[in-house]
Design an enzyme around this catalytic site. Structure first.
Site, mmCIF file in Angstrom:
data_model
loop_
_atom_site.group_PDB
_atom_site.id
_atom_site.type_symbol
_atom_site.label_atom_id
_atom_site.label_comp_id
_atom_site.label_asym_id
_atom_site.label_seq_id
_atom_site.Cartn_x
_atom_site.Cartn_y
_atom_site.Cartn_z
ATOM 1 N N LYS A 9 0.846 -1.470 -0.085
ATOM 2 C CA LYS A 9 0.001 -0.099 0.206
ATOM 3 C C LYS A 9 1.011 1.366 0.073
ATOM 4 C CE LYS A 9 -3.800 -2.403 2.226
ATOM 5 N NZ LYS A 9 -4.826 -2.510 3.465
ATOM 6 N N TYR A 49 -12.063 -3.701 -3.596
ATOM 7 C CA TYR A 49 -12.823 -3.892 -2.069
ATOM 8 C C TYR A 49 -14.228 -3.939 -2.179
ATOM 9 C CZ TYR A 49 -8.079 -3.020 -0.346
ATOM 10 O OH TYR A 49 -6.746 -3.225 -0.153
ATOM 11 N N PHE A 57 -15.931 1.866 6.669
ATOM 12 C CA PHE A 57 -14.294 2.415 6.614
ATOM 13 C C PHE A 57 -13.996 2.150 4.945
ATOM 14 C CE2 PHE A 57 -14.821 -2.574 7.106
ATOM 15 C CZ PHE A 57 -14.126 -3.047 6.073
ATOM 16 N N ARG A 85 -0.568 -15.031 4.060
ATOM 17 C CA ARG A 85 -1.335 -14.625 5.113
ATOM 18 C C ARG A 85 -0.717 -14.534 6.686
ATOM 19 N NH1 ARG A 85 -5.835 -11.528 4.041
ATOM 20 N NH2 ARG A 85 -6.924 -12.375 5.735
ATOM 21 N N THR A 91 -4.426 -7.979 10.684
ATOM 22 C CA THR A 91 -4.807 -6.501 10.206
ATOM 23 C C THR A 91 -4.268 -5.674 11.555
ATOM 24 O OG1 THR A 91 -6.654 -7.350 8.888
ATOM 25 C CG2 THR A 91 -6.413 -4.953 9.466
ATOM 26 N N ARG A 102 3.375 -6.732 9.434
ATOM 27 C CA ARG A 102 2.562 -6.010 10.283
ATOM 28 C C ARG A 102 2.909 -5.842 11.677
ATOM 29 N NH1 ARG A 102 -3.228 -7.863 7.560
ATOM 30 N NH2 ARG A 102 -3.107 -6.605 5.472
ATOM 31 N N ASN A 112 -2.539 -0.666 6.962
ATOM 32 C CA ASN A 112 -1.846 -1.790 7.357
ATOM 33 C C ASN A 112 -0.691 -2.267 6.511
ATOM 34 O OD1 ASN A 112 -3.421 -2.996 5.720
ATOM 35 N ND2 ASN A 112 -4.820 -3.435 7.105
ATOM 36 N N HIS A 115 -1.611 -5.576 1.518
ATOM 37 C CA HIS A 115 -2.912 -6.558 1.190
ATOM 38 C C HIS A 115 -2.517 -7.663 0.705
ATOM 39 C CE1 HIS A 115 -6.964 -7.730 -0.246
ATOM 40 N NE2 HIS A 115 -6.259 -8.164 -1.292
ATOM 41 N N GLU A 126 -8.483 -11.010 -7.831
ATOM 42 C CA GLU A 126 -7.564 -9.685 -7.779
ATOM 43 C C GLU A 126 -6.587 -9.519 -8.626
ATOM 44 O OE1 GLU A 126 -8.829 -9.677 -2.775
ATOM 45 O OE2 GLU A 126 -6.917 -10.397 -3.530
#
Length: 147
Positions: A9, A49, A57, A85, A91, A102, A112, A115, A126
């Protein structure tokens, strides 16, 4: 091999963490088969999303992911979705394991850093938002088969 999708991000780029995050991904044995830096358009953000549409949010998330460049990638590896993951972490960085991306670098639930797709089906959907089939590279690593 299973494929998964991830993107770094805008705050990952702003904080100079791109190299470190990609290093961690490669160290875990993932093979990068597609990689590019781009700005996410509003239409791409909404498609990515879509399952969050209407949540409180949603609009702030769309604004954040469009606020600067991102680094999108498709990764390959055994059990790639699940393993990525775990590497990415929860998150909420206060709940993410130390050593996860993270857990190491996260400072905010909403911003965060990265993704990562939550299923093989999501990864396929995606990845198609960001990459054409011609942009995905099929190659072998020298170490493949030796791990």
């Amino acid at each position: 091999m299973e494929r998964t999708f991830a993107y770094l991000k805008p705050n990952s780029i702003q904080r100079g963490l791109v190299g470190e995050i990609i290093r961690r991904i490669e160290e875990k044995g993932f093979k990068i088969v597609a990689l590019k830096m781009l700005r996410i358009s509003e239409s791409r953000a909404r498609e990515l999303y879509r399952e969050h549409a209407g949540k409180e949010f949603y609009e702030p998330l769309l604004a954040f992911v469009q606020s600067g460049p991102v680094v999108a990638m498709i990764l390959e590896g055994e059990d790639a979705v699940k393993r990525l993951r775990v590497l990415v972490g929860k998150t909420d960085p206060t709940e993410a394991y130390p050593g996860s991306i993270r857990g190491s670098f996260g400072v905010s639930v909403r911003k965060n850093l990265i993704h990562a797709s939550d299923s093989v089906e999501s990864a396929e959907r995606e990845a198609r938002i960001f990459f054409d089939e011609s942009e995905i590279n099929d190659y072998s690593l020298v170490i493949e088969g030796q791990l």
